[in-house]
Design a protein around this motif. Structure first.
Motif, short mmCIF file in Angstrom:
data_model
loop_
_atom_site.label_atom_id
_atom_site.label_comp_id
_atom_site.label_asym_id
_atom_site.label_seq_id
_atom_site.Cartn_x
_atom_site.Cartn_y
_atom_site.Cartn_z
N THR A 1 19.98 -10.45 25.13
CA THR A 1 21.40 -10.31 25.41
C THR A 1 21.98 -11.47 26.20
N LEU A 2 21.12 -12.35 26.72
CA LEU A 2 21.60 -13.50 27.48
C LEU A 2 22.05 -14.61 26.54
N PRO A 3 23.04 -15.40 26.94
CA PRO A 3 23.45 -16.51 26.08
C PRO A 3 22.40 -17.61 26.06
N GLN A 4 22.47 -18.44 25.05
CA GLN A 4 21.55 -19.57 24.95
C GLN A 4 21.95 -20.65 25.96
N PHE A 5 20.97 -21.40 26.40
CA PHE A 5 21.22 -22.49 27.32
C PHE A 5 20.85 -23.84 26.71
N ILE A 6 19.89 -23.86 25.81
CA ILE A 6 19.46 -25.10 25.17
C ILE A 6 19.84 -25.03 23.70
N TRP A 7 20.63 -25.99 23.27
CA TRP A 7 21.16 -26.01 21.91
C TRP A 7 20.52 -27.14 21.13
N THR A 8 20.34 -26.92 19.84
CA THR A 8 19.77 -27.93 18.96
C THR A 8 20.79 -28.25 17.88
N LYS A 9 20.99 -29.51 17.60
CA LYS A 9 21.86 -29.93 16.51
C LYS A 9 21.11 -30.95 15.68
N TYR A 10 20.99 -30.67 14.40
CA TYR A 10 20.25 -31.54 13.50
C TYR A 10 20.77 -32.97 13.59
N ALA A 11 19.86 -33.91 13.67
CA ALA A 11 20.11 -35.35 13.72
C ALA A 11 20.70 -35.82 15.05
N LEU A 12 20.99 -34.91 15.98
CA LEU A 12 21.50 -35.31 17.29
C LEU A 12 20.48 -35.05 18.40
N GLY A 13 19.82 -33.92 18.36
CA GLY A 13 18.83 -33.60 19.37
C GLY A 13 19.13 -32.30 20.10
N TYR A 14 18.87 -32.29 21.40
CA TYR A 14 19.02 -31.09 22.23
C TYR A 14 20.14 -31.29 23.24
N LYS A 15 20.75 -30.16 23.61
CA LYS A 15 21.80 -30.18 24.62
C LYS A 15 21.59 -29.01 25.56
N PHE A 16 21.69 -29.24 26.87
CA PHE A 16 21.65 -28.16 27.85
C PHE A 16 23.07 -27.89 28.28
N ALA A 17 23.54 -26.69 27.98
CA ALA A 17 24.89 -26.29 28.35
C ALA A 17 24.86 -24.79 28.60
N PRO A 18 24.81 -24.38 29.87
CA PRO A 18 24.62 -22.96 30.19
C PRO A 18 25.84 -22.07 29.96
N SER A 19 26.98 -22.61 29.71
CA SER A 19 28.16 -21.77 29.51
C SER A 19 28.27 -21.34 28.05
N TYR A 20 28.25 -20.05 27.80
CA TYR A 20 28.28 -19.53 26.43
C TYR A 20 29.54 -19.95 25.70
N GLU A 21 30.68 -19.89 26.36
CA GLU A 21 31.94 -20.21 25.71
C GLU A 21 31.97 -21.65 25.19
N ASP A 22 31.32 -22.56 25.91
CA ASP A 22 31.31 -23.97 25.50
C ASP A 22 30.44 -24.20 24.28
N ASN A 23 29.61 -23.25 23.91
CA ASN A 23 28.60 -23.50 22.89
C ASN A 23 28.72 -22.67 21.64
N GLU A 24 29.75 -21.89 21.49
CA GLU A 24 29.85 -21.04 20.30
C GLU A 24 29.80 -21.87 19.02
N ALA A 25 30.38 -23.06 19.02
CA ALA A 25 30.38 -23.90 17.83
C ALA A 25 29.17 -24.82 17.76
N ALA A 26 28.36 -24.85 18.78
CA ALA A 26 27.24 -25.80 18.82
C ALA A 26 25.99 -25.31 18.13
N SER A 27 25.90 -24.03 17.80
CA SER A 27 24.66 -23.51 17.23
C SER A 27 24.46 -23.84 15.79
#
Length: 71
Positions: free
Chosen positions: A45-71
Motif C-alpha cells: 500500500t506504500l507508494p514507490q520511491f525508486i522509479w525505472t524508465k527505459y533508456a534513462l535509468g533510475y530515479k529516487f523520488a519519494p513523493s507519490y504525486e510527482d511520480n504517477e506519470a513516471a512508472s
C-alpha cells in the motif's frame, strides 16, 4: 543532489562506487535496487520511491504525486 532526476547505470556506479566501476555489468546494480525497493516499500500500500524508465535509468523520488506519470 540528483533527487528527481533519472540516472543511468554508469552514473550510479560512478557516484556510489567510483569511476573505475562505471563499466560493470548492470546485474549487480539491479540486485541492489531490488533490495532497496523491498526495504523502502515493505507494504504494497506504500507508494514507490525508486522509479525505472527505459533508456534513462533510475530515479529516487519519494513523493507519490510527482511520480504517477513516471512508472
Amino acid at each position: 543532489e540528483y533527487r528527481g532526476s533519472f540516472l543511468s547505470h554508469a552514473q550510479i556506479y560512478e557516484q556510489v562506487w567510483g569511476a573505475e566501476y562505471s563499466d560493470n555489468p548492470s546485474g549487480i546494480l539491479h540486485t541492489h535496487i531490488k533490495k532497496l525497493r523491498k526495504k523502502l516499500q515493505w507494504k504494497d500500500t506504500l507508494p514507490q520511491f525508486i522509479w525505472t524508465k527505459y533508456a534513462l535509468g533510475y530515479k529516487f523520488a519519494p513523493s507519490y504525486e510527482d511520480n504517477e506519470a513516471a512508472s
